[in-house]
Design an enzyme around this catalytic site. Sequence first.
Site, PDB file in Angstrom:
ATOM      1  N   GLU A 186       0.839  -1.189   0.000  1.00 43.22           N
ATOM      2  CA  GLU A 186       0.000   0.000   0.000  1.00 43.22           C
ATOM      3  C   GLU A 186       0.876   1.242   0.000  1.00 43.22           C
ATOM      4  OE1 GLU A 186      -2.841  -0.284   3.182  1.00 43.22           O
ATOM      5  OE2 GLU A 186      -3.978  -1.864   2.198  1.00 43.22           O
ATOM      6  N   HIS A 206      -8.752  10.066   3.185  1.00 45.85           N
ATOM      7  CA  HIS A 206      -8.440   8.942   2.299  1.00 45.85           C
ATOM      8  C   HIS A 206      -8.620   9.405   0.862  1.00 45.85           C
ATOM      9  CE1 HIS A 206      -8.272   5.007   0.481  1.00 45.85           C
ATOM     10  NE2 HIS A 206      -7.956   4.484   1.650  1.00 45.85           N
ATOM     11  N   ARG A 252      -0.383   9.063   1.422  1.00 46.89           N
ATOM     12  CA  ARG A 252      -1.803   9.384   1.294  1.00 46.89           C
ATOM     13  C   ARG A 252      -2.075  10.879   1.152  1.00 46.89           C
ATOM     14  NH1 ARG A 252      -5.258   5.374   5.323  1.00 46.89           N
ATOM     15  NH2 ARG A 252      -5.238   3.578   3.921  1.00 46.89           N
ATOM     16  N   HIS A 284     -11.020  10.377   6.966  1.00 48.07           N
ATOM     17  CA  HIS A 284     -10.899   8.933   7.131  1.00 48.07           C
ATOM     18  C   HIS A 284     -10.337   8.535   8.492  1.00 48.07           C
ATOM     19  CE1 HIS A 284     -10.338   4.776   5.934  1.00 48.07           C
ATOM     20  NE2 HIS A 284      -9.029   4.839   6.158  1.00 48.07           N
ATOM     21  N   ARG A 302      -0.669   9.229   8.670  1.00 50.17           N
ATOM     22  CA  ARG A 302      -0.580   7.805   9.017  1.00 50.17           C
ATOM     23  C   ARG A 302      -0.162   6.954   7.830  1.00 50.17           C
ATOM     24  NH1 ARG A 302      -4.618   3.363   9.022  1.00 50.17           N
ATOM     25  NH2 ARG A 302      -5.953   4.834   7.913  1.00 50.17           N
TER      26      ARG A 302
END
Length: 522
Positions: free
Chosen positions: A115, A234, A280, A339, A374
Amino acid sequence: MKTITTDRVIIVGAGLGALYAALKLAPHPVVMISPEVLGEGASSAWAQGGVAAAMDADDSPENHAHDTMNAGAGTVDPKVADLVTREALDYILDLTTMGTPFDRTDDSRYVLSREAAHSFARVVRVKGDQAGDRIMAALIEQVRETPSVQVLEGTMALDLDVQGGRATGVAIQDASEERSAPVMLRGPAILLAGGGSGGLYALTTNPPRIRGQVIGMAARAGALIADAEFVQFHPTAMDVGEDPAPLATEALRGEGAILVNKHGTRFMQAIHPDAELAPRDVVARAIFAEVKAGNRPMLDTREVLGEAIKTQFQSVAAYCARNGIDPAIDPIPVAPAAHYHMGGIATNTNGRASINGLWVCGEASSTGLHGANRLASNGLLEALVYARICAEGIGQTLPTQKQAPLVELTFEEGGIPPVPEAVKKLRETMTQLVGMVRDRRGLIRALQIIALLEEANGDSPSFLNMCATATLIAAGALVRKESRGAHDRSDFPEPVVGPGKRSEMYLSDALAIRAQACEELT
């Protein structure tokens, strides 16, 4: 207010951290405060990606910690990153023993997915995008079979009671309509594990009840809050008009899905060397820019997955189906959505808050692991690690008693629920003025609106909790005069030179900032 005193440890919340802590506290008796039936309405159950752990032969906990600190944009606590990543494998094995059906290869090895911002494939998953749901199911089954755990389903926490600097009780009420008179439940220790703040925003991937109430409740009781301004959006929430927005898991980009706009142009390659697998915050801002420009960003899975998305990522396929999208034929429209809250109730490495007798784990906490942004799939991992740490710490404070009567609970009429129109206005304000891109003028205006909403709806403790958290986010964002990670100030577009610093703030500090903002209105 009616008071009930119990020898059971009080756990506020019913997500992954709450369930795992309850199991690790056994045989010490606990009582869990769960607004929904177990498994419903918890953010953990909605987590699609999985749990990050260095399990590849070429990977290591040191690599995982390095990636965590890189993603966190200079504000990750290195000691916490080392602590969490070093133990990650143990938690995967423990969850497996408890019955979590992680995806495995024919020779029984764990399937690992890559990811965003990970240098290795290290995310273990279940049926592609069902990790949170299946982990929760396994833990719920264990909890149902553990006699020391009592679950008060359909109850929600409103307030913390603090006496002599120690948390002694939690005011709770019937969650069905939020109209019952509160009951004070007192216990020997309190663990807050009640989720984050994504639902404070109008566009979110969080369950409807997750609106910062637990963080706000602790803040109103005097707990120190850290990193409140760092809210993660997100990148690939499905832009289909649903509230909450369905999530197109990051694992799709790990499989090679690309981002394109309505012109068919792939735009991430020109923005970051890792393209769709950039951190992200980078991907979210790029998608946000396409939205603002009217370019309708979309996630294209057609070439890399085709029809296979319908079996490998069944949750995403189901979301698409109910919105008339065939992802094997059409790209999926996406937009950034609130998110995950990196900020929360400040804890030390033992999971303790600044108030004695109070522990915190999961998204409601701010441990220093996530920094300003994060790393993907570190959320469930952190919840597991700190749930056990908190359970061990609480256990050391308890007497040897291993039994306690069940809590007998009845609610009387009374209580004032939040006004839906006020909640709607608060969420719209946060999205419009404290969202993806912020500036001083917008943050000042947001604080003014929050103050007015709170003044008009101050009889509802639940709404006061929401406003407290919203105030902390906006005040923290106003004070941080730089752009760092998920916090983007258009009037301060660069990070401050030198090491990044975490923020700490009491609600009293945030209210003083808000009062000053309101003076600008006159």
